[in-house]
Write a protein that holds these residues in place. Structure first.
Motif, PDB file in Angstrom:
ATOM      1  N   LEU A 193      -7.008  11.959 -14.072  1.00 27.29           N
ATOM      2  CA  LEU A 193      -7.762  12.976 -13.343  1.00 27.29           C
ATOM      3  C   LEU A 193      -9.070  12.426 -12.783  1.00 27.29           C
ATOM      4  O   LEU A 193      -9.857  11.808 -13.502  1.00 27.29           O
ATOM      5  N   SER A 194      -9.285  12.672 -11.490  1.00 24.86           N
ATOM      6  CA  SER A 194     -10.563  12.361 -10.844  1.00 24.86           C
ATOM      7  C   SER A 194     -11.253  13.674 -10.504  1.00 24.86           C
ATOM      8  O   SER A 194     -10.658  14.541  -9.850  1.00 24.86           O
ATOM      9  N   ILE A 195     -12.487  13.825 -10.959  1.00 24.27           N
ATOM     10  CA  ILE A 195     -13.281  15.020 -10.650  1.00 24.27           C
ATOM     11  C   ILE A 195     -14.280  14.630  -9.558  1.00 24.27           C
ATOM     12  O   ILE A 195     -15.167  13.798  -9.791  1.00 24.27           O
ATOM     13  N   VAL A 196     -14.111  15.193  -8.380  1.00 20.82           N
ATOM     14  CA  VAL A 196     -14.894  14.806  -7.206  1.00 20.82           C
ATOM     15  C   VAL A 196     -15.876  15.913  -6.846  1.00 20.82           C
ATOM     16  O   VAL A 196     -15.496  17.079  -6.704  1.00 20.82           O
ATOM     17  N   MET A 197     -17.155  15.532  -6.676  1.00 17.12           N
ATOM     18  CA  MET A 197     -18.194  16.493  -6.302  1.00 17.12           C
ATOM     19  C   MET A 197     -18.912  16.006  -5.049  1.00 17.12           C
ATOM     20  O   MET A 197     -19.452  14.894  -5.043  1.00 17.12           O
ATOM     21  N   PRO A 198     -18.934  16.802  -3.982  1.00 20.75           N
ATOM     22  CA  PRO A 198     -19.763  16.453  -2.826  1.00 20.75           C
ATOM     23  C   PRO A 198     -21.226  16.691  -3.185  1.00 20.75           C
ATOM     24  O   PRO A 198     -21.549  17.618  -3.937  1.00 20.75           O
ATOM     25  N   ASN A 250     -10.590   9.702  -1.209  1.00 23.86           N
ATOM     26  CA  ASN A 250      -9.950   8.427  -0.867  1.00 23.86           C
ATOM     27  C   ASN A 250     -10.252   7.336  -1.890  1.00 23.86           C
ATOM     28  O   ASN A 250      -9.435   6.439  -2.111  1.00 23.86           O
ATOM     29  N   TYR A 251     -11.426   7.394  -2.511  1.00 21.77           N
ATOM     30  CA  TYR A 251     -11.789   6.403  -3.523  1.00 21.77           C
ATOM     31  C   TYR A 251     -11.295   6.773  -4.921  1.00 21.77           C
ATOM     32  O   TYR A 251     -11.380   5.961  -5.844  1.00 21.77           O
ATOM     33  N   ALA A 252     -10.807   7.990  -5.080  1.00 18.15           N
ATOM     34  CA  ALA A 252     -10.367   8.454  -6.396  1.00 18.15           C
ATOM     35  C   ALA A 252      -9.117   7.707  -6.842  1.00 18.15           C
ATOM     36  O   ALA A 252      -8.207   7.454  -6.052  1.00 18.15           O
ATOM     37  N   LEU A 253      -9.071   7.380  -8.130  1.00 19.55           N
ATOM     38  CA  LEU A 253      -7.932   6.643  -8.687  1.00 19.55           C
ATOM     39  C   LEU A 253      -6.991   7.537  -9.479  1.00 19.55           C
ATOM     40  O   LEU A 253      -5.938   7.085  -9.933  1.00 19.55           O
ATOM     41  N   GLY A 254      -7.350   8.794  -9.660  1.00 17.63           N
ATOM     42  CA  GLY A 254      -6.560   9.686 -10.487  1.00 17.63           C
ATOM     43  C   GLY A 254      -5.270  10.144  -9.838  1.00 17.63           C
ATOM     44  O   GLY A 254      -5.166  10.230  -8.605  1.00 17.63           O
ATOM     45  N   THR A 255      -4.289  10.452 -10.680  1.00 17.08           N
ATOM     46  CA  THR A 255      -3.047  11.058 -10.201  1.00 17.08           C
ATOM     47  C   THR A 255      -3.340  12.451  -9.669  1.00 17.08           C
ATOM     48  O   THR A 255      -2.764  12.884  -8.673  1.00 17.08           O
ATOM     49  N   TYR A 256      -4.273  13.129 -10.347  1.00 18.22           N
ATOM     50  CA  TYR A 256      -4.697  14.468  -9.940  1.00 18.22           C
ATOM     51  C   TYR A 256      -6.182  14.442  -9.607  1.00 18.22           C
ATOM     52  O   TYR A 256      -6.944  13.626 -10.143  1.00 18.22           O
ATOM     53  N   ILE A 257      -6.580  15.356  -8.748  1.00 23.20           N
ATOM     54  CA  ILE A 257      -7.974  15.459  -8.335  1.00 23.20           C
ATOM     55  C   ILE A 257      -8.413  16.912  -8.447  1.00 23.20           C
ATOM     56  O   ILE A 257      -7.691  17.817  -8.027  1.00 23.20           O
ATOM     57  N   ILE A 258      -9.569  17.132  -9.011  1.00 19.50           N
ATOM     58  CA  ILE A 258     -10.194  18.455  -9.016  1.00 19.50           C
ATOM     59  C   ILE A 258     -11.543  18.319  -8.315  1.00 19.50           C
ATOM     60  O   ILE A 258     -12.350  17.459  -8.675  1.00 19.50           O
ATOM     61  N   MET A 259     -11.769  19.121  -7.304  1.00 21.58           N
ATOM     62  CA  MET A 259     -13.018  19.073  -6.557  1.00 21.58           C
ATOM     63  C   MET A 259     -13.827  20.335  -6.821  1.00 21.58           C
ATOM     64  O   MET A 259     -13.277  21.414  -7.046  1.00 21.58           O
ATOM     65  N   GLY A 260     -15.139  20.183  -6.831  1.00 22.94           N
ATOM     66  CA  GLY A 260     -16.008  21.330  -7.058  1.00 22.94           C
ATOM     67  C   GLY A 260     -17.438  21.011  -6.660  1.00 22.94           C
ATOM     68  O   GLY A 260     -17.856  19.844  -6.664  1.00 22.94           O
ATOM     69  N   ASP A 261     -18.194  22.029  -6.302  1.00 29.36           N
ATOM     70  CA  ASP A 261     -19.569  21.846  -5.864  1.00 29.36           C
ATOM     71  C   ASP A 261     -20.462  21.389  -7.014  1.00 29.36           C
ATOM     72  O   ASP A 261     -20.225  21.736  -8.182  1.00 29.36           O
ATOM     73  N   ALA A 262     -21.516  20.648  -6.652  1.00 25.45           N
ATOM     74  CA  ALA A 262     -22.419  20.082  -7.649  1.00 25.45           C
ATOM     75  C   ALA A 262     -23.666  20.943  -7.837  1.00 25.45           C
ATOM     76  O   ALA A 262     -24.730  20.436  -8.186  1.00 25.45           O
ATOM     77  N   ASP A 263     -23.539  22.253  -7.614  1.00 24.37           N
ATOM     78  CA  ASP A 263     -24.693  23.148  -7.726  1.00 24.37           C
ATOM     79  C   ASP A 263     -24.681  23.968  -9.013  1.00 24.37           C
ATOM     80  O   ASP A 263     -25.455  24.903  -9.172  1.00 24.37           O
ATOM     81  N   ILE A 302     -16.535  11.360  -9.767  1.00 23.82           N
ATOM     82  CA  ILE A 302     -16.937  10.730  -8.505  1.00 23.82           C
ATOM     83  C   ILE A 302     -17.920  11.641  -7.784  1.00 23.82           C
ATOM     84  O   ILE A 302     -17.654  12.827  -7.574  1.00 23.82           O
ATOM     85  N   ILE A 303     -19.043  11.071  -7.381  1.00 20.50           N
ATOM     86  CA  ILE A 303     -20.045  11.798  -6.604  1.00 20.50           C
ATOM     87  C   ILE A 303     -19.990  11.263  -5.171  1.00 20.50           C
ATOM     88  O   ILE A 303     -20.328  10.094  -4.926  1.00 20.50           O
ATOM     89  N   ALA A 304     -19.569  12.105  -4.245  1.00 20.21           N
ATOM     90  CA  ALA A 304     -19.510  11.724  -2.831  1.00 20.21           C
ATOM     91  C   ALA A 304     -20.835  12.117  -2.195  1.00 20.21           C
ATOM     92  O   ALA A 304     -21.027  13.269  -1.791  1.00 20.21           O
ATOM     93  N   ASP A 305     -21.759  11.172  -2.137  1.00 19.49           N
ATOM     94  CA  ASP A 305     -23.110  11.489  -1.691  1.00 19.49           C
ATOM     95  C   ASP A 305     -23.220  11.408  -0.176  1.00 19.49           C
ATOM     96  O   ASP A 305     -22.860  10.403   0.443  1.00 19.49           O
ATOM     97  N   ASN A 306     -23.758  12.477   0.399  1.00 22.43           N
ATOM     98  CA  ASN A 306     -23.807  12.616   1.855  1.00 22.43           C
ATOM     99  C   ASN A 306     -25.203  12.340   2.423  1.00 22.43           C
ATOM    100  O   ASN A 306     -25.606  12.933   3.411  1.00 22.43           O
ATOM    101  N   GLY A 307     -25.935  11.424   1.757  1.00 26.50           N
ATOM    102  CA  GLY A 307     -27.250  11.044   2.251  1.00 26.50           C
ATOM    103  C   GLY A 307     -28.397  11.721   1.531  1.00 26.50           C
ATOM    104  O   GLY A 307     -29.401  12.087   2.159  1.00 26.50           O
ATOM    105  N   SER A 308     -28.284  11.871   0.216  1.00 26.02           N
ATOM    106  CA  SER A 308     -29.342  12.530  -0.554  1.00 26.02           C
ATOM    107  C   SER A 308     -30.638  11.717  -0.522  1.00 26.02           C
ATOM    108  O   SER A 308     -30.616  10.482  -0.525  1.00 26.02           O
ATOM    109  N   THR A 309     -31.770  12.418  -0.516  1.00 28.03           N
ATOM    110  CA  THR A 309     -33.081  11.765  -0.508  1.00 28.03           C
ATOM    111  C   THR A 309     -33.916  12.176  -1.717  1.00 28.03           C
ATOM    112  O   THR A 309     -35.118  11.909  -1.760  1.00 28.03           O
TER     113      THR A 309
END
Length: 389
Positions: free
Chosen positions: A7-12, A79-92, A41-48
């Motif tokens: 499982l890969s847990i992906v957060m934008p 795309n970078y996740a290595l898991g068979t399954y992926i769960i995505m959710g907001d990081a707020d 996995i944290i998919a960072d969109n240009g945090s400052t």
């Protein structure tokens, strides 16, 4: 040998320093307590605000995404996740990453997409704006169910799981917030298995306003649903316009209509005949939109798509078009003969326009059908080459 990641847990992420650590820790705790081999996995969109360093310190994988947009961030992270399954959710911190078990159970059962449903799970006080809760989400979810026959109650829940294999089949293209709608629509169009589980929505832990813009992003979701369902956007309105126009014009050609002292005559006939032409333009846009979407891999090919080229061919179009054009020319000569009988003088518009308007209408419709058939046949050449063995 490296351990296989299930499982890969992906957060934008875009400036989520206030809540990011809490989300990562909850996700890691879920993986540890349930003995799931996974990664965060944290998919960072240009945090400052230092979000990247927070994630790295906690052992999460950070993916730097230069192109802005919710969809761009998630696509890169997935795309970078290595898991068979992926769960995505907001990081707020609005979703509880410690409560992912129902998602993983359904993924293990073989479902391709597992959606969270906030309306079934519960929406905490102040967790969702009034317009989102009672207008935006219900209306857009209803349209999604209507347009695509998808039995999902919450189209825009940000917490969802899917298999990596299913993700590749979806072939997602959008870059913004409409990414959420595209995932569901593409899953349905590709005949993937979709289910949903109750999910609790908490008030997010940020002190700043959310990135979501109510009207702009709501319109983007609506626009996406309409463009991906040309049948509802073009075909059905076009058919209704043509049927209404033909029936009303058929009556007005023979006589005027009086309803409670209101007279509908030749001026109304002009509008009703125009309805047919506009309806045909809707049909043309339906066909061209369908072809464009399929050929650019925005929509998968279907039996209905193949039938477009089977029934809308050059020969049938030219026959119908020339017959209508001939009818228009014939009616025009008939109108001229009436004019000649009056020695090319003044005529009674109420009588003559009942001939001239149908003459102009059938001539224009005939020419449109001829030109459309010629253009559509060119598109059909490409289609026929692709289907040859």
């Amino acid at each position: 040998m490296s351990k296989t990641i299930e499982l890969s847990i992906v957060m934008p992420c875009l400036n989520e320093a206030e809540t990011l650590a809490t989300c990562i820790k909850k996700a890691q705790k879920f993986l540890l307590e349930n003995q799931v081999s996974g990664e965060v996995i944290i998919a960072d969109n240009g945090s400052t605000d230092g979000s990247q360093n927070i994630a790295k310190t906690l052992g999460a994988k950070v993916i730097h995404v230069e192109k802005k947009g919710y969809g761009n961030a998630l696509r890169s992270g997935i795309n970078y996740a290595l898991g068979t399954y992926i769960i995505m959710g907001d990081a707020d911190d609005s979703y509880d990453f410690e409560s992912l078990k129902p998602f993983l159970i359904n993924l293990r059962k073989g479902h391709d997409l597992v959606m969270g449903n906030r309306f079934k799970g519960g929406i905490k006080k102040d967790a969702m704006p009034f317009l989102h809760k009672y207008l935006g989400n219900p209306v857009l979810s209803f349209l999604g169910r209507l347009f695509f026959n998808i039995k999902i109650g919450d189209f825009h829940c940000g917490l969802r799981g899917f298999s990596k294999e299913a993700y590749y089949k979806m072939n997602l293209k959008t870059t913004g917030m409409e990414f959420a709608s595209e995932m569901i629509v593409k899953s349905k169009l590709n005949n993937l298995s979709i289910t949903e589980v109750p999910t609790i929505l908490h008030k997010d832990g940020r002190s700043r306003p959310p990135h979501l813009n109510t009207w702009r992003d709501g319109w983007r979701h609506l626009r996406f649903l309409l463009l991906y369902s040309p049948m509802w956007l073009f075909l059905i309105p076009g058919i209704l316009l043509m049927i209404t126009g033909i029936l009303a014009s058929g009556v007005l050609i023979s006589q005027s209509i009086i309803i409670e002292k209101i007279v509908f005559d030749i001026h109304t006939l002009l509008y009703t005949s125009s309805m047919v032409l506009v309806g045909f333009q809707f049909f043309v846009f339906y066909a061209l939109t369908k072809v464009y979407a399929v050929e650019n891999q925005l929509l998968p090919k279907s039996n209905r798509y193949e039938k477009l080229f089977k029934y809308l061919n050059l020969e049938s179009g030219l026959i119908i078009g020339f017959l209508l054009l001939a009818a228009g020319i014939g009616l025009s000569f008939y109108g001229i003969s009436i004019w000649k009988n009056f020695e090319y003088g003044n005529l009674n518009p109420s009588k003559t326009l009942r001939v001239i308007i149908p003459a102009v209408f059938t001539g224009l419709l005939g020419m449109q059908i001829i030109f459309f058939s010629l253009f559509f046949s060119i598109l059909g050449l490409k289609n026929s080459k692709q289907t040859q063995p």
